[in-house]
Design a protein around this motif. Structure first.
Motif, PDB file in Angstrom:
ATOM      1  N   LEU A 135     -31.788  92.307 -87.587  1.00  0.00           N
ATOM      2  CA  LEU A 135     -33.039  92.674 -88.184  1.00  0.00           C
ATOM      3  C   LEU A 135     -32.655  93.792 -88.892  1.00  0.00           C
ATOM      4  N   ASN A 136     -31.642  94.629 -88.785  1.00  0.00           N
ATOM      5  CA  ASN A 136     -31.235  95.702 -89.578  1.00  0.00           C
ATOM      6  C   ASN A 136     -29.928  95.523 -90.129  1.00  0.00           C
ATOM      7  N   TYR A 142     -37.773  76.636 -89.418  1.00  0.00           N
ATOM      8  CA  TYR A 142     -36.966  77.795 -89.891  1.00  0.00           C
ATOM      9  C   TYR A 142     -36.575  77.703 -91.326  1.00  0.00           C
ATOM     10  N   HIS A 201     -30.231  81.441 -89.360  1.00  0.00           N
ATOM     11  CA  HIS A 201     -30.243  82.956 -88.553  1.00  0.00           C
ATOM     12  C   HIS A 201     -28.773  82.805 -87.710  1.00  0.00           C
ATOM     13  N   GLU A 214     -36.569  83.093 -86.226  1.00  0.00           N
ATOM     14  CA  GLU A 214     -37.364  83.023 -87.338  1.00  0.00           C
ATOM     15  C   GLU A 214     -38.588  83.635 -86.871  1.00  0.00           C
ATOM     16  N   GLN A 236     -38.685  87.676 -87.280  1.00  0.00           N
ATOM     17  CA  GLN A 236     -38.972  88.146 -88.335  1.00  0.00           C
ATOM     18  C   GLN A 236     -40.442  87.902 -89.010  1.00  0.00           C
ATOM     19  N   ASN A 237     -41.144  87.177 -88.321  1.00  0.00           N
ATOM     20  CA  ASN A 237     -42.533  87.002 -88.852  1.00  0.00           C
ATOM     21  C   ASN A 237     -43.284  88.256 -88.630  1.00  0.00           C
TER      22      ASN A 237
END
Length: 346
Positions: free
Chosen positions: A23-24, A259, A263, A334, A337-338
């Motif tokens: 995520l980062n 998705y 990812h 996925e 990330q929402n």
């Protein structure tokens, strides 16, 4: 004996640190599929390996790969192919290097090349070992593996010999035998289970041929009731079979995968026998999926590169096999990330 439940969608959540990296935009690698060689002495008509060249990693290249995996804090390596891993002249060295560097090892093999030395190496160093038999009769074995009845019997003998050796040293290696299900192979499911149980394996595993939507869930229930015991289990890739049941009803398909991007390529990668790194094991030798060359960059550099992000953004998942290896945790990632509104109100 703990047996893998093949629930990748749940497994990915164990690695919260890796998900945070994802995520980062930090390092994320959990598992690598490593092709020691592209050579194989089976002739499987439906092989998803790389038959385009006879590339084989040198010992120096294997040493470099292990160094790279350690630097990336990779947790596990699957020896597969490509080709047949036990054919590599550096098979033993690769296993010892990985083990000595704290990387857990699993292996998928056709099992025909096993001898006493290889059995000892596997039972003493691997977390799991799966032989792909995919048949309950010599006729089906010939159809799926392109090999004759003598080779079928040799593989069955090796299954029994490995089971016996594993138990003699109280090895914790999880040992199973695999069967790819399809409309063409369904008729051999029960005879396959009988053969595997008789030869002492820990489990028989069913998983679908890529693209085949045959639903065998009820059949597996029946086989489990009939053949399972305290020391023998029957397992299946249930998440794939459950989702396949939606295909006919207009659920999952190439257009609606759940998705938008792969990812999973940040967490699972493929290193081929020609020393290259790929986003996906299903697309070895596809220029679109090439991440980098280890003769030019380290694995860490490749994962931090602009090329990595370029491939991530350019892959069209509509062209990927339905229910590929990354499919289940792609859905999980996925959802992470929402945006979630008022997440504090559990």
């Amino acid at each position: 004996m703990k047996i893998n439940q093949f629930n990748s969608n749940e497994k990915i959540l164990k690695y919260t640190d890796k998900i945070n990296y994802f995520l980062n935009a930090h390092k994320t690698l959990i598992v690598a599929e490593l092709d020691l060689t592209n050579k194989c002495n089976h002739r499987c008509p439906g092989c998803c390996g790389n038959n385009e060249n006879n590339a084989e990693l040198s010992l120096e290249q294997i040493e470099k790969i292990v160094e790279n995996l350690v630097e990336c804090e990779c947790q596990g390596v699957i020896l597969s192919g490509g080709g047949e891993p036990t054919i590599s002249p550096h098979f033993a060295a690769a296993v010892k290097l990985l083990k000595n560097n704290g990387i857990n090892i699993g292996m998928n093999s056709h099992g025909m090349n096993l001898d006493k030395t290889k059995m000892e190496l596997i039972a003493q160093n691997m977390e799991y070992f799966r032989i792909s038999l995919d048949a309950g009769t010599p006729e089906m074995y010939n159809k799926i593996h392109g090999m004759n009845a003598q080779h079928f019997q040799k593989t069955l003998s090796n299954i029994a010999a490995f089971s016996e050796y594993k138990k003699s040293i109280d090895s914790k290696t999880s040992f199973g035998v695999g069967f790819l299900t399809s409309r063409a192979t369904e008729c051999d499911m029960e005879s396959f289970v009988q053969l595997v149980k008789e030869r002492g394996a820990d489990f028989a595993q069913f998983r679908p041929f890529t693209g085949d939507t045959l639903d065998i869930r009820q059949k597996v229930v029946e086989l489990r009731e009939k053949y399972e015991s305290d020391d023998f289990k029957i397992v299946a890739s249930y998440q794939k079979y459950n989702e396949m049941s939606n295909i006919g009803g207009g659920g999952i398909n190439h257009e609606n995968r759940g998705y938008s991007k792969c990812h999973g390529m940040w967490f699972s990668t493929c290193i081929s026998a020609d020393f290259k790194v790929w986003a996906c094991l299903h697309f070895r030798q596809s220029a679109e999926h090439l991440l980098g060359d280890l003769s030019q960059n380290t694995l860490a550099e490749i994962f931090r590169s602009a090329r990595m992000r370029e491939v991530y953004n350019s892959i069209n998942c509509k062209n990927c096999p339905i229910l590929c290896r990354n499919d289940s945790f792609n859905k999980t990632l996925e959802s992470l990330q929402n945006p979630i509104i008022n997440s504090e109100f559990l």
